[in-house]
Scaffold this motif. Structure first.
Motif, PDB file in Angstrom:
ATOM      1  N   PRO A 142       0.803  -1.233   0.000  1.00 51.47           N
ATOM      2  CA  PRO A 142       0.000   0.000   0.000  1.00 51.47           C
ATOM      3  C   PRO A 142       0.831   1.277   0.000  1.00 51.47           C
ATOM      4  O   PRO A 142       0.322   2.340  -0.353  1.00 51.47           O
ATOM      5  CB  PRO A 142      -0.829  -0.114   1.273  1.00 51.47           C
ATOM      6  CG  PRO A 142      -0.010  -0.981   2.173  1.00 51.47           C
ATOM      7  CD  PRO A 142       0.685  -1.965   1.254  1.00 51.47           C
ATOM      8  N   GLY A 143       2.100   1.217   0.361  1.00 49.73           N
ATOM      9  CA  GLY A 143       2.947   2.396   0.359  1.00 49.73           C
ATOM     10  C   GLY A 143       3.617   2.660  -0.975  1.00 49.73           C
ATOM     11  O   GLY A 143       4.492   3.509  -1.079  1.00 49.73           O
ATOM     12  N   ARG A 144       3.212   1.945  -1.998  1.00 49.46           N
ATOM     13  CA  ARG A 144       3.809   2.076  -3.323  1.00 49.46           C
ATOM     14  C   ARG A 144       2.787   2.744  -4.247  1.00 49.46           C
ATOM     15  O   ARG A 144       1.655   2.305  -4.348  1.00 49.46           O
ATOM     16  CB  ARG A 144       4.176   0.685  -3.843  1.00 49.46           C
ATOM     17  CG  ARG A 144       5.042   0.687  -5.059  1.00 49.46           C
ATOM     18  CD  ARG A 144       5.450  -0.739  -5.434  1.00 49.46           C
ATOM     19  NE  ARG A 144       6.270  -1.379  -4.423  1.00 49.46           N
ATOM     20  CZ  ARG A 144       7.595  -1.540  -4.512  1.00 49.46           C
ATOM     21  NH1 ARG A 144       8.233  -1.107  -5.575  1.00 49.46           N
ATOM     22  NH2 ARG A 144       8.265  -2.150  -3.562  1.00 49.46           N
ATOM     23  N   LEU A 145       3.213   3.808  -4.906  1.00 51.51           N
ATOM     24  CA  LEU A 145       2.359   4.523  -5.855  1.00 51.51           C
ATOM     25  C   LEU A 145       2.763   4.133  -7.268  1.00 51.51           C
ATOM     26  O   LEU A 145       3.947   3.932  -7.540  1.00 51.51           O
ATOM     27  CB  LEU A 145       2.515   6.035  -5.680  1.00 51.51           C
ATOM     28  CG  LEU A 145       2.288   6.576  -4.271  1.00 51.51           C
ATOM     29  CD1 LEU A 145       2.593   8.070  -4.234  1.00 51.51           C
ATOM     30  CD2 LEU A 145       0.882   6.295  -3.800  1.00 51.51           C
ATOM     31  N   TRP A 146       1.786   4.059  -8.150  1.00 51.04           N
ATOM     32  CA  TRP A 146       2.038   3.637  -9.533  1.00 51.04           C
ATOM     33  C   TRP A 146       1.512   4.670 -10.519  1.00 51.04           C
ATOM     34  O   TRP A 146       0.460   5.276 -10.302  1.00 51.04           O
ATOM     35  CB  TRP A 146       1.307   2.318  -9.819  1.00 51.04           C
ATOM     36  CG  TRP A 146       1.875   1.142  -9.125  1.00 51.04           C
ATOM     37  CD1 TRP A 146       1.629   0.744  -7.842  1.00 51.04           C
ATOM     38  CD2 TRP A 146       2.776   0.191  -9.672  1.00 51.04           C
ATOM     39  NE1 TRP A 146       2.331  -0.391  -7.570  1.00 51.04           N
ATOM     40  CE2 TRP A 146       3.046  -0.761  -8.669  1.00 51.04           C
ATOM     41  CE3 TRP A 146       3.394   0.052 -10.921  1.00 51.04           C
ATOM     42  CZ2 TRP A 146       3.887  -1.835  -8.870  1.00 51.04           C
ATOM     43  CZ3 TRP A 146       4.229  -1.015 -11.127  1.00 51.04           C
ATOM     44  CH2 TRP A 146       4.476  -1.949 -10.102  1.00 51.04           C
ATOM     45  N   LEU A 160       5.782   3.101 -13.919  1.00 49.86           N
ATOM     46  CA  LEU A 160       6.739   3.569 -12.937  1.00 49.86           C
ATOM     47  C   LEU A 160       6.082   3.407 -11.582  1.00 49.86           C
ATOM     48  O   LEU A 160       4.882   3.648 -11.440  1.00 49.86           O
ATOM     49  CB  LEU A 160       7.064   5.043 -13.180  1.00 49.86           C
ATOM     50  CG  LEU A 160       7.957   5.777 -12.173  1.00 49.86           C
ATOM     51  CD1 LEU A 160       8.743   6.881 -12.886  1.00 49.86           C
ATOM     52  CD2 LEU A 160       7.192   6.357 -11.016  1.00 49.86           C
ATOM     53  N   ASN A 161       6.853   2.974 -10.584  1.00 53.61           N
ATOM     54  CA  ASN A 161       6.302   2.980  -9.238  1.00 53.61           C
ATOM     55  C   ASN A 161       7.253   3.672  -8.291  1.00 53.61           C
ATOM     56  O   ASN A 161       8.442   3.836  -8.576  1.00 53.61           O
ATOM     57  CB  ASN A 161       5.894   1.579  -8.770  1.00 53.61           C
ATOM     58  CG  ASN A 161       7.047   0.674  -8.459  1.00 53.61           C
ATOM     59  OD1 ASN A 161       7.746   0.861  -7.478  1.00 53.61           O
ATOM     60  ND2 ASN A 161       7.242  -0.339  -9.298  1.00 53.61           N
ATOM     61  N   MET A 162       6.687   4.133  -7.188  1.00 54.47           N
ATOM     62  CA  MET A 162       7.462   4.859  -6.198  1.00 54.47           C
ATOM     63  C   MET A 162       7.034   4.396  -4.812  1.00 54.47           C
ATOM     64  O   MET A 162       5.849   4.402  -4.484  1.00 54.47           O
ATOM     65  CB  MET A 162       7.236   6.360  -6.337  1.00 54.47           C
ATOM     66  CG  MET A 162       7.999   7.173  -5.322  1.00 54.47           C
ATOM     67  SD  MET A 162       8.009   8.959  -5.664  1.00 54.47           S
ATOM     68  CE  MET A 162       6.295   9.364  -5.778  1.00 54.47           C
ATOM     69  N   ILE A 198      12.053   5.734  -6.468  1.00 57.23           N
ATOM     70  CA  ILE A 198      11.478   5.408  -7.778  1.00 57.23           C
ATOM     71  C   ILE A 198      12.054   4.082  -8.243  1.00 57.23           C
ATOM     72  O   ILE A 198      13.263   3.852  -8.182  1.00 57.23           O
ATOM     73  CB  ILE A 198      11.763   6.521  -8.790  1.00 57.23           C
ATOM     74  CG1 ILE A 198      11.003   7.777  -8.367  1.00 57.23           C
ATOM     75  CG2 ILE A 198      11.397   6.086 -10.206  1.00 57.23           C
ATOM     76  CD1 ILE A 198      11.293   8.983  -9.217  1.00 57.23           C
ATOM     77  N   ALA A 199      11.167   3.204  -8.720  1.00 58.55           N
ATOM     78  CA  ALA A 199      11.603   1.857  -9.107  1.00 58.55           C
ATOM     79  C   ALA A 199      10.816   1.351 -10.311  1.00 58.55           C
ATOM     80  O   ALA A 199       9.741   1.849 -10.627  1.00 58.55           O
ATOM     81  CB  ALA A 199      11.408   0.898  -7.926  1.00 58.55           C
ATOM     82  N   ARG A 258      13.284  14.226  -0.655  1.00 57.94           N
ATOM     83  CA  ARG A 258      14.146  13.762  -1.743  1.00 57.94           C
ATOM     84  C   ARG A 258      13.463  12.640  -2.509  1.00 57.94           C
ATOM     85  O   ARG A 258      12.533  12.020  -2.030  1.00 57.94           O
ATOM     86  CB  ARG A 258      15.498  13.290  -1.221  1.00 57.94           C
ATOM     87  CG  ARG A 258      15.460  11.958  -0.493  1.00 57.94           C
ATOM     88  CD  ARG A 258      16.822  11.458  -0.018  1.00 57.94           C
ATOM     89  NE  ARG A 258      17.578  12.412   0.729  1.00 57.94           N
ATOM     90  CZ  ARG A 258      17.556  12.546   2.046  1.00 57.94           C
ATOM     91  NH1 ARG A 258      16.803  11.765   2.766  1.00 57.94           N
ATOM     92  NH2 ARG A 258      18.297  13.443   2.647  1.00 57.94           N
ATOM     93  N   LEU A 259      13.994  12.389  -3.691  1.00 59.79           N
ATOM     94  CA  LEU A 259      13.678  11.203  -4.483  1.00 59.79           C
ATOM     95  C   LEU A 259      15.001  10.511  -4.775  1.00 59.79           C
ATOM     96  O   LEU A 259      15.996  11.177  -5.083  1.00 59.79           O
ATOM     97  CB  LEU A 259      13.026  11.561  -5.823  1.00 59.79           C
ATOM     98  CG  LEU A 259      11.581  11.990  -5.807  1.00 59.79           C
ATOM     99  CD1 LEU A 259      11.153  12.399  -7.220  1.00 59.79           C
ATOM    100  CD2 LEU A 259      10.693  10.880  -5.301  1.00 59.79           C
ATOM    101  N   VAL A 260      15.011   9.200  -4.682  1.00 59.67           N
ATOM    102  CA  VAL A 260      16.202   8.428  -5.021  1.00 59.67           C
ATOM    103  C   VAL A 260      15.801   7.292  -5.950  1.00 59.67           C
ATOM    104  O   VAL A 260      14.621   6.943  -6.056  1.00 59.67           O
ATOM    105  CB  VAL A 260      16.922   7.878  -3.760  1.00 59.67           C
ATOM    106  CG1 VAL A 260      17.408   9.015  -2.874  1.00 59.67           C
ATOM    107  CG2 VAL A 260      16.030   6.940  -2.987  1.00 59.67           C
ATOM    108  N   LEU A 261      16.788   6.721  -6.596  1.00 52.85           N
ATOM    109  CA  LEU A 261      16.557   5.574  -7.469  1.00 52.85           C
ATOM    110  C   LEU A 261      17.870   4.850  -7.672  1.00 52.85           C
ATOM    111  O   LEU A 261      18.932   5.369  -7.342  1.00 52.85           O
ATOM    112  CB  LEU A 261      15.934   6.001  -8.802  1.00 52.85           C
ATOM    113  CG  LEU A 261      16.560   7.162  -9.566  1.00 52.85           C
ATOM    114  CD1 LEU A 261      17.759   6.727 -10.371  1.00 52.85           C
ATOM    115  CD2 LEU A 261      15.526   7.793 -10.456  1.00 52.85           C
ATOM    116  N   SER A 262      17.781   3.662  -8.201  1.00 57.70           N
ATOM    117  CA  SER A 262      18.957   2.855  -8.484  1.00 57.70           C
ATOM    118  C   SER A 262      18.946   2.535  -9.973  1.00 57.70           C
ATOM    119  O   SER A 262      18.372   1.535 -10.394  1.00 57.70           O
ATOM    120  CB  SER A 262      18.935   1.573  -7.641  1.00 57.70           C
ATOM    121  OG  SER A 262      20.072   0.807  -7.893  1.00 57.70           O
ATOM    122  N   PRO A 263      19.583   3.388 -10.774  1.00 63.89           N
ATOM    123  CA  PRO A 263      19.461   3.225 -12.226  1.00 63.89           C
ATOM    124  C   PRO A 263      20.337   2.115 -12.785  1.00 63.89           C
ATOM    125  O   PRO A 263      21.378   1.776 -12.223  1.00 63.89           O
ATOM    126  CB  PRO A 263      19.946   4.584 -12.748  1.00 63.89           C
ATOM    127  CG  PRO A 263      20.954   5.008 -11.739  1.00 63.89           C
ATOM    128  CD  PRO A 263      20.412   4.524 -10.406  1.00 63.89           C
TER     129      PRO A 263
END
Length: 148
Positions: free
Chosen positions: A48-52, A65-67, A86-87, A119-124
């Motif tokens: 539930p803590g993931r937005l799409w 995209l999900n966050m 972001i994932a 902040r926003l982070v991601l692992s590209p």
């Protein structure tokens, strides 16, 4: 192209794109997994803590995209703040380099701005680094990582 928030009705399309992503990253190798779609649906419901967000071309879902949203522990004298990870950004090959990925990312960034995220982070992937740099992302030198 339409970008919109996604929900439970989008689970079959999201699962299919995740499958396509897996095949693409494994150099076309397919995996016979008859329970995959059910496991994906159960996972989606448990997050539930993931937005799409999805990108659509007419009725076709062509990107996702999900966050994951993290709420920071409260501190005395400061408002509670949040940040996002972001994932799983994926755009079907036919729609790449046509703006769908950037529109998905822009929607997530706009949400983070509207919600005053810290902040926003991601692992590209190595291939996606230029894409994220063009959107304003840079190195996260203040993080450490444990790999177990």
């Amino acid at each position: 192209m339409t970008i919109r928030r996604a929900g439970a009705p989008d689970v079959p399309a999201l699962a299919e794109m995740r499958h396509e992503w897996t095949v693409e990253w494994s150099d076309g190798e397919t995996v016979d997994d008859p329970d995959y779609r059910a496991r994906f649906a159960a996972w989606f419901a448990a997050e539930p803590g993931r937005l799409w967000w999805v990108a659509q071309d007419g009725p076709a879902t062509v990107g996702m995209l999900n966050m994951v949203v993290f709420t920071r522990m409260p501190r005395p004298g400061r408002p509670v703040s949040r940040w996002g990870y972001i994932a799983n950004v994926f755009v079907r090959p036919k729609y790449r380099d046509a703006g769908a990925g950037r529109e998905l990312l822009d929607a997530a960034i706009a949400y983070a701005r509207d919600e005053d995220f810290a902040r926003l982070v991601l692992s590209p992937s190595e291939r996606s680094v230029p894409f994220y740099r063009r959107a304003g992302f840079g190195p996260a030198d203040n993080l450490l990582r444990w790999e177990g």
